[in-house]
Design a protein around this motif. Structure first.
Motif, short mmCIF file in Angstrom:
data_model
loop_
_atom_site.label_atom_id
_atom_site.label_comp_id
_atom_site.label_asym_id
_atom_site.label_seq_id
_atom_site.Cartn_x
_atom_site.Cartn_y
_atom_site.Cartn_z
N LEU A 40 45.50 -18.30 -23.24
CA LEU A 40 44.67 -18.80 -22.15
C LEU A 40 45.36 -19.98 -21.45
CD1 LEU A 40 41.87 -18.65 -20.71
CD2 LEU A 40 41.08 -20.39 -22.36
N LEU A 41 45.43 -19.90 -20.12
CA LEU A 41 46.03 -20.97 -19.34
C LEU A 41 45.01 -21.73 -18.52
CD1 LEU A 41 49.21 -19.11 -17.97
CD2 LEU A 41 49.04 -20.62 -19.98
N LEU A 42 44.00 -21.05 -17.99
CA LEU A 42 43.02 -21.71 -17.13
C LEU A 42 41.73 -20.89 -17.14
CD1 LEU A 42 43.02 -24.24 -15.30
CD2 LEU A 42 43.45 -22.71 -13.35
N GLY A 43 40.59 -21.57 -17.08
CA GLY A 43 39.29 -20.89 -17.11
C GLY A 43 38.77 -20.75 -18.53
N SER A 44 37.60 -20.12 -18.68
CA SER A 44 36.99 -19.98 -20.00
C SER A 44 36.35 -18.60 -20.13
CB SER A 44 35.92 -21.07 -20.22
OG SER A 44 35.26 -20.86 -21.44
N PRO A 45 36.77 -17.80 -21.12
CA PRO A 45 36.18 -16.46 -21.30
C PRO A 45 34.68 -16.52 -21.62
CG PRO A 45 38.22 -16.67 -22.56
CD PRO A 45 37.87 -18.03 -22.08
N GLN A 46 34.17 -17.62 -22.24
CA GLN A 46 32.78 -17.72 -22.63
C GLN A 46 31.85 -17.78 -21.42
OE1 GLN A 46 35.18 -19.54 -24.01
NE2 GLN A 46 35.23 -18.52 -26.02
N ASN A 47 32.40 -18.12 -20.25
CA ASN A 47 31.55 -18.26 -19.07
C ASN A 47 31.33 -16.94 -18.32
OD1 ASN A 47 31.19 -20.99 -19.49
ND2 ASN A 47 33.01 -21.54 -18.26
N LEU A 48 31.84 -15.83 -18.86
CA LEU A 48 31.65 -14.55 -18.18
C LEU A 48 30.18 -14.14 -18.26
CD1 LEU A 48 34.74 -12.60 -19.54
CD2 LEU A 48 34.47 -13.67 -17.30
N GLY A 49 29.67 -13.66 -17.20
CA GLY A 49 28.27 -13.22 -17.19
C GLY A 49 28.05 -12.15 -16.14
N ALA A 50 26.93 -11.39 -16.27
CA ALA A 50 26.61 -10.37 -15.29
C ALA A 50 25.18 -10.55 -14.84
CB ALA A 50 26.80 -8.98 -15.89
N PRO A 51 24.95 -11.15 -13.71
CA PRO A 51 23.58 -11.40 -13.25
C PRO A 51 22.78 -10.08 -13.14
CG PRO A 51 25.21 -12.54 -11.91
CD PRO A 51 25.96 -11.62 -12.80
N GLY A 52 21.56 -10.14 -13.60
CA GLY A 52 20.66 -8.98 -13.48
C GLY A 52 20.69 -8.07 -14.69
N LEU A 53 21.57 -8.32 -15.66
CA LEU A 53 21.64 -7.49 -16.86
C LEU A 53 21.32 -8.35 -18.07
CD1 LEU A 53 24.85 -5.38 -16.12
CD2 LEU A 53 22.48 -4.65 -15.86
N ASP A 54 20.59 -7.79 -19.03
CA ASP A 54 20.34 -8.59 -20.23
C ASP A 54 21.51 -8.40 -21.18
OD1 ASP A 54 19.97 -6.17 -21.64
OD2 ASP A 54 17.84 -6.15 -21.11
N SER A 55 21.53 -9.23 -22.17
CA SER A 55 22.70 -9.26 -23.06
C SER A 55 22.81 -7.99 -23.90
CB SER A 55 22.62 -10.47 -23.98
OG SER A 55 21.43 -10.45 -24.73
N GLU A 56 21.71 -7.27 -24.06
CA GLU A 56 21.80 -6.10 -24.92
C GLU A 56 22.41 -4.90 -24.21
OE1 GLU A 56 17.95 -5.29 -26.39
OE2 GLU A 56 17.84 -7.09 -27.65
N THR A 57 22.25 -4.85 -22.86
CA THR A 57 22.76 -3.69 -22.13
C THR A 57 24.08 -3.97 -21.40
OG1 THR A 57 21.51 -4.32 -20.17
CG2 THR A 57 20.43 -2.81 -21.73
N TRP A 58 24.53 -5.24 -21.34
CA TRP A 58 25.75 -5.58 -20.59
C TRP A 58 26.97 -5.50 -21.50
CZ3 TRP A 58 28.33 -10.73 -20.42
CH2 TRP A 58 29.42 -10.69 -19.52
N ASP A 59 28.02 -4.78 -21.08
CA ASP A 59 29.27 -4.66 -21.84
C ASP A 59 30.37 -5.39 -21.06
OD1 ASP A 59 31.50 -4.06 -23.26
OD2 ASP A 59 31.32 -1.86 -23.05
N PRO A 60 30.74 -6.60 -21.47
CA PRO A 60 31.73 -7.38 -20.71
C PRO A 60 33.05 -6.66 -20.56
CG PRO A 60 30.63 -8.75 -22.35
CD PRO A 60 30.21 -7.35 -22.63
N GLU A 61 33.50 -5.98 -21.65
CA GLU A 61 34.80 -5.34 -21.59
C GLU A 61 34.82 -4.21 -20.56
OE1 GLU A 61 36.55 -7.94 -23.89
OE2 GLU A 61 37.58 -6.20 -23.06
N ARG A 62 33.64 -3.53 -20.39
CA ARG A 62 33.60 -2.43 -19.44
C ARG A 62 33.64 -2.92 -18.01
NH1 ARG A 62 29.40 0.00 -17.06
NH2 ARG A 62 27.89 -1.12 -18.35
N LEU A 63 33.08 -4.10 -17.71
CA LEU A 63 32.99 -4.62 -16.35
C LEU A 63 34.18 -5.48 -15.95
CD1 LEU A 63 29.21 -5.54 -16.23
CD2 LEU A 63 30.31 -3.51 -15.31
N LEU A 64 34.94 -6.00 -16.89
CA LEU A 64 36.05 -6.91 -16.58
C LEU A 64 37.28 -6.11 -16.15
CD1 LEU A 64 35.80 -9.56 -19.44
CD2 LEU A 64 34.84 -9.63 -17.13
N SER A 65 38.08 -6.77 -15.24
CA SER A 65 39.37 -6.21 -14.81
C SER A 65 40.50 -7.16 -15.22
CB SER A 65 39.39 -6.02 -13.28
OG SER A 65 38.41 -5.11 -12.86
#
Length: 510
Positions: A40-65
């Motif tokens: 990691l050089l800059l930013g924070s992976p913990q701050n990733l989020g998807a507005p409108g989705l709850d944590s049980e149905t959101w898959d970060p790995e599927r949405l990230l590029s």
């Protein structure tokens, strides 16, 4: 300068850090940046989020590029996050990377140019302190080798015959084989690059090398040429190299011009000093000769004055007694100046002292033949007179100013000067010098004195002037404006008292 990495580009002290961080924060901290190894050089992976989705149905790995940051097909790192946010961040990082590379390249070029300017300035300072051509050439090659990569170098200079001599070299080379190329460059008057020596018919050896050649020009003068060569495999030269060598060549040519000028000045000063020493020696000899040129002769008062215009003069005089008590006097002037005239005066005085005749016409004839036999260049005017104790005199003239008696010009027969024609006859004139009368013999330095306005003293003033003592006559001419040697010889019959004193002195001496 340390190598550029994505870590150094985005470091906290880098201007790019604040720009990229501000963009990430404006996007809600939804992206972060890693190096190629995933660090990691800059930013924070913990701050990733998807507005409108709850944590049980959101898959970060599927949405990230994972958007790579590329430069010259190399991966510098990755921007990880939703594609709409990660893509512009990756583009910004690529832009900042390119700008940093461009800035570093420009800085490197400026640094290189500064180094060149500094070395050229050093060369200029060094050349200004060198005062001979070989040292100038050696200094120039030394600095050229620092600025332009080369395995050998030569500086050629034209010698006195126009041929080219190699006066400074370094490395292994075959200088003579490069002369056809140098001749072409000098004929064109412009520098040249040869990167394919093997196919150039002007180069005999070495054939596997790259060569630069520039003429040494200073103003309208072309002094020679400077050659640099690189025998390394695959070596080649570029236009900037040629421009740099041209700059060195111009400075070298100017320094060689200065060195040649200094050499000429030193040589001229050496000749001047040698000539001055010769003049001083000739002046000393001439003064010694003339000091013995007038003796006290019973029955006569003689006043000689000699004022040379320079260290040595071309005038001469001689006064000596004949066996019967008569006075013999001769005044003359040789053509020319300097050492040549002084040597001729010494020759004439030596010949007169060996002369046995006491007749003025015979004395002049003998001296004329002696000068002709010597093959002396130029001519000599002379007036010779013999005065008996009773006052009767005879004289002969060889193109000289006639004598003055009590302010009156005594007419003489015309005749050629000495040293022009062999066996020249000179005519004798007879008359008498009465007690109290003054006979004045002089050189043309008196009537040819010239004032500041250019006016000659002239012959019209001589009748009144020649009534005065010899010292007064000479000083009047010198003060008016001396341009030539001044010689004045004033002769009087001694008064009765002077004769008795002289006779008593002679008897006492005897």
């Amino acid at each position: 300068m340390p190598a550029l990495t994505l870590k150094s580009l985005l470091g906290r002290r880098s201007p790019a850090h604040a720009v990229v961080l501000a963009l990430i924060e404006s996007m809600g901290n939804t992206v972060h940046i890693t190096d190629p190894n995933g660090t990691l050089l800059l930013g924070s992976p913990q701050n990733l989020g998807a507005p409108g989705l709850d944590s049980e149905t959101w898959d970060p790995e599927r949405l990230l590029s994972r958007i790579p940051v590329l430069h010259d097909d190399s991966i510098l790192g990755c921007v990880i996050g939703p594609a709409p946010q990660a893509t512009p961040v990756a583009a910004l990082i690529h832009h900042l990377w390119s700008k940093e590379i461009e800035s570093r390249s420009l800085g490197s070029e400026v640094l290189h140019l500064y180094r060149e300017v500094h070395l050229i300035e050093q060369l200029s300072e060094q050349l200004a302190q060198v005062l001979d051509s070989p040292a100038v050439a050696a200094c120039a090659l030394d600095q050229a080798q620092r600025l332009i990569k080369a395995t050998f170098g030569i500086i050629y200079l034209h010698n006195s015959t126009g041929a080219l001599d190699a006066i400074a070299t370094f490395g292994s080379h075959a200088g003579a084989s490069l002369l056809p190329l140098v001749a072409t460059v000098l004929e064109k008057g412009s520098a040249e690059i040869v990167n394919d020596c093997a196919s150039d018919p002007r180069i005999g050896h070495p054939t596997h090398c790259a060569i630069l050649c520039a003429p040494l020009r200073s103003g309208e003068n072309t002094r020679g040429a400077i050659v640099l060569g690189n025998q390394a495999h695959g070596a080649s030269y570029s236009s900037p190299d040629l421009k740099l060598l041209n700059t060195i060549a111009l400075q070298t040519a100017a320094a060689i011009d200065n060195a040649l000028l200094v050499s000429d000045m030193v040589e001229a000063e050496r000749h001047r000093a040698a000539y001055a020493a010769e003049l001083q020696a000739a002046s000393t000899v001439q003064q010694l000769l003339l000091q013995g040129a007038s003796r006290s002769i019973a029955g006569f008062d003689v006043e000689p004055v000699y004022v040379p215009a320079s260290e040595v003069g071309g005038d001469f005089y001689l006064v000596y007694p004949a066996a019967d008590g008569a006075l013999l006097a001769i005044v003359g002037d040789v053509s020319g100046k300097g050492l040549t005239a002084a040597m001729r005066v010494a020759l004439i005085l030596g010949a007169l002292r060996r002369e046995t005749s006491t007749e003025p016409a015979d004395i002049l004839a003998a001296l004329n033949n002696a000068l002709v036999a010597q093959g002396q260049l130029g001519f000599t005017t002379a007036l010779c007179v013999r005065i008996n104790p009773s006052g009767e005199f005879c004289l002969a003239n060889a193109g000289h100013i006639p004598p003055y008696i009590d302010g009156h010009e005594f007419e003489t027969a015309p005749a050629l000067p000495l040293g022009l024609v062999a066996d020249q006859a000179y005519h004798t004139k007879f008359s008498r010098l009465d007690p109290g009368q003054q006979m004045v013999l002089m050189s043309d330095g008196v009537p040819e004195a010239r004032s500041a306005t250019g006016e000659l003293y002239g012959f019209a003033r001589l009748p009144s002037l020649t009534r005065h003592p010899a010292a007064h006559i000479a000083e009047a001419a010198r003060h008016y404006g001396q341009e030539d040697d001044i010689t004045v010889l004033a002769i009087r019959l001694a008064s009765a008292g002077s004769r008795q004193s002289s006779n008593a002195q002679i008897e006492t001496t005897a």
